[in-house]
Design a protein around this motif. Structure first.
Motif, PDB file in Angstrom:
ATOM      1  N   ASP A  25       9.537  -6.837   7.278  1.00  0.00           N
ATOM      2  CA  ASP A  25       9.519  -7.253   5.875  1.00  0.00           C
ATOM      3  C   ASP A  25       8.148  -7.785   5.477  1.00  0.00           C
ATOM      4  O   ASP A  25       7.694  -7.572   4.356  1.00  0.00           O
ATOM      5  CB  ASP A  25      10.594  -8.315   5.627  1.00  0.00           C
ATOM      6  CG  ASP A  25      12.003  -7.757   5.762  1.00  0.00           C
ATOM      7  OD1 ASP A  25      12.206  -6.559   5.464  1.00  0.00           O
ATOM      8  OD2 ASP A  25      12.905  -8.513   6.170  1.00  0.00           O
ATOM      9  N   SER A  26       7.463  -8.459   6.418  1.00  0.00           N
ATOM     10  CA  SER A  26       6.149  -9.029   6.081  1.00  0.00           C
ATOM     11  C   SER A  26       5.119  -7.929   5.857  1.00  0.00           C
ATOM     12  O   SER A  26       4.326  -7.991   4.918  1.00  0.00           O
ATOM     13  CB  SER A  26       5.675  -9.980   7.176  1.00  0.00           C
ATOM     14  OG  SER A  26       5.443  -9.275   8.386  1.00  0.00           O
ATOM     15  N   GLY A  27       5.128  -6.894   6.698  1.00  0.00           N
ATOM     16  CA  GLY A  27       4.199  -5.782   6.523  1.00  0.00           C
ATOM     17  C   GLY A  27       4.472  -5.020   5.237  1.00  0.00           C
ATOM     18  O   GLY A  27       3.548  -4.605   4.544  1.00  0.00           O
ATOM     19  N   ALA A  28       5.761  -4.845   4.930  1.00  0.00           N
ATOM     20  CA  ALA A  28       6.127  -4.157   3.694  1.00  0.00           C
ATOM     21  C   ALA A  28       5.643  -4.949   2.487  1.00  0.00           C
ATOM     22  O   ALA A  28       5.144  -4.375   1.518  1.00  0.00           O
ATOM     23  CB  ALA A  28       7.637  -3.951   3.631  1.00  0.00           C
ATOM     24  N   ALA A  29       5.769  -6.272   2.547  1.00  0.00           N
ATOM     25  CA  ALA A  29       5.314  -7.118   1.436  1.00  0.00           C
ATOM     26  C   ALA A  29       3.800  -7.018   1.267  1.00  0.00           C
ATOM     27  O   ALA A  29       3.286  -7.078   0.145  1.00  0.00           O
ATOM     28  CB  ALA A  29       5.727  -8.566   1.683  1.00  0.00           C
ATOM     29  N   ALA A  30       3.086  -6.833   2.376  1.00  0.00           N
ATOM     30  CA  ALA A  30       1.620  -6.746   2.318  1.00  0.00           C
ATOM     31  C   ALA A  30       1.146  -5.524   1.544  1.00  0.00           C
ATOM     32  O   ALA A  30       0.038  -5.518   1.013  1.00  0.00           O
ATOM     33  CB  ALA A  30       1.029  -6.731   3.726  1.00  0.00           C
ATOM     34  N   ILE A  31       1.984  -4.492   1.473  1.00  0.00           N
ATOM     35  CA  ILE A  31       1.588  -3.286   0.727  1.00  0.00           C
ATOM     36  C   ILE A  31       2.420  -3.118  -0.545  1.00  0.00           C
ATOM     37  O   ILE A  31       2.508  -2.023  -1.094  1.00  0.00           O
ATOM     38  CB  ILE A  31       1.648  -2.014   1.602  1.00  0.00           C
ATOM     39  CG1 ILE A  31       3.073  -1.780   2.133  1.00  0.00           C
ATOM     40  CG2 ILE A  31       0.654  -2.082   2.746  1.00  0.00           C
ATOM     41  CD1 ILE A  31       3.275  -0.417   2.749  1.00  0.00           C
ATOM     42  N   GLY A  32       3.050  -4.201  -0.982  1.00  0.00           N
ATOM     43  CA  GLY A  32       3.767  -4.176  -2.255  1.00  0.00           C
ATOM     44  C   GLY A  32       5.170  -3.636  -2.207  1.00  0.00           C
ATOM     45  O   GLY A  32       5.735  -3.275  -3.235  1.00  0.00           O
TER      46      GLY A  32
END
Length: 195
Positions: free
Chosen positions: A144-151
């Motif tokens: 979820d954190s990586g996904a949030a980093a790319i919007g």
């Protein structure tokens, strides 16, 4: 020859492992996404090294030996990163254990059958298993954190990766059982058929 393109792709898969582990160790959103990207790029080479080797008819003993080792090292390292950095949610350690044990089982079977000069062919279902497994591990590395980093923070990426890991574990059990039966037929002197 180790310098052929398929073998270089296989070697690159092994060289990607410490980079992926280092990125995952940062435990930052940008690093999670980068670990996913490195893992995914390495996983894709598994398809291309075999395809190029077959298309160009440049298969080698070195490649046949190293390719499955590289796959297992990459998968094992990703699973250890996810478990060690507490990135496997809920009960997802169970499918991770199943996947890791199956890799050890198949390696042992291949070693035993190689001593008898018998190959253990890769089935179509095993290829599907590999695809699900690599996809699940890449998604879980991003999380979820990586996904949030790319919007893409609205997507439940962790839950998607967890579901994919369970699907991969189910396929792992099926293919592991097929390979075990084939190995046992040889070990007990029965007639061998392809799994």
């Amino acid at each position: 020859m180790p310098t052929d393109l398929p073998n270089l792709l296989t070697i690159s898969r092994i060289l990607a492992i410490p980079v992926m582990v280092l990125l995952a160790a940062f435990r930052e959103p940008w690093a999670d996404m980068a670990a996913c990207a490195v893992f995914s790029a390495a996983a894709i080479t598994d398809y291309f090294d075999g395809k190029i080797a077959r298309d160009r008819q440049i298969t080698s003993d070195f490649g046949r030996m190293l390719d499955p080792i590289a796959d297992k090292l990459l998968v094992g390292a990703a699973l250890m990163c996810l478990a060690g950095f507490d990135r496997l949610p809920n009960w997802s350690l169970l499918p991770a254990i199943i996947i890791l044990l199956r890799e050890i089982l198949v390696s042992g079977l291949r070693e035993y059958l190689a001593a008898l000069r018998i190959g253990l062919p890769v089935t179509r279902l095993a290829k599907w298993k590999t695809g699900f497994q690599m996809g699940a591990l890449g998604v879980l590395l991003a999380g979820d954190s990586g996904a949030a980093a790319i919007g893409l923070g609205a997507l439940p990426v962790g839950a998607i990766g967890e579901a994919m890991l369970w699907a991969a574990a189910a396929l792992t059990l099926m293919t592991g059982w097929d390979y075990l039966r084939a190995g046992l037929r040889h070990a007990t002197g029965g007639t061998a058929t392809r799994p």
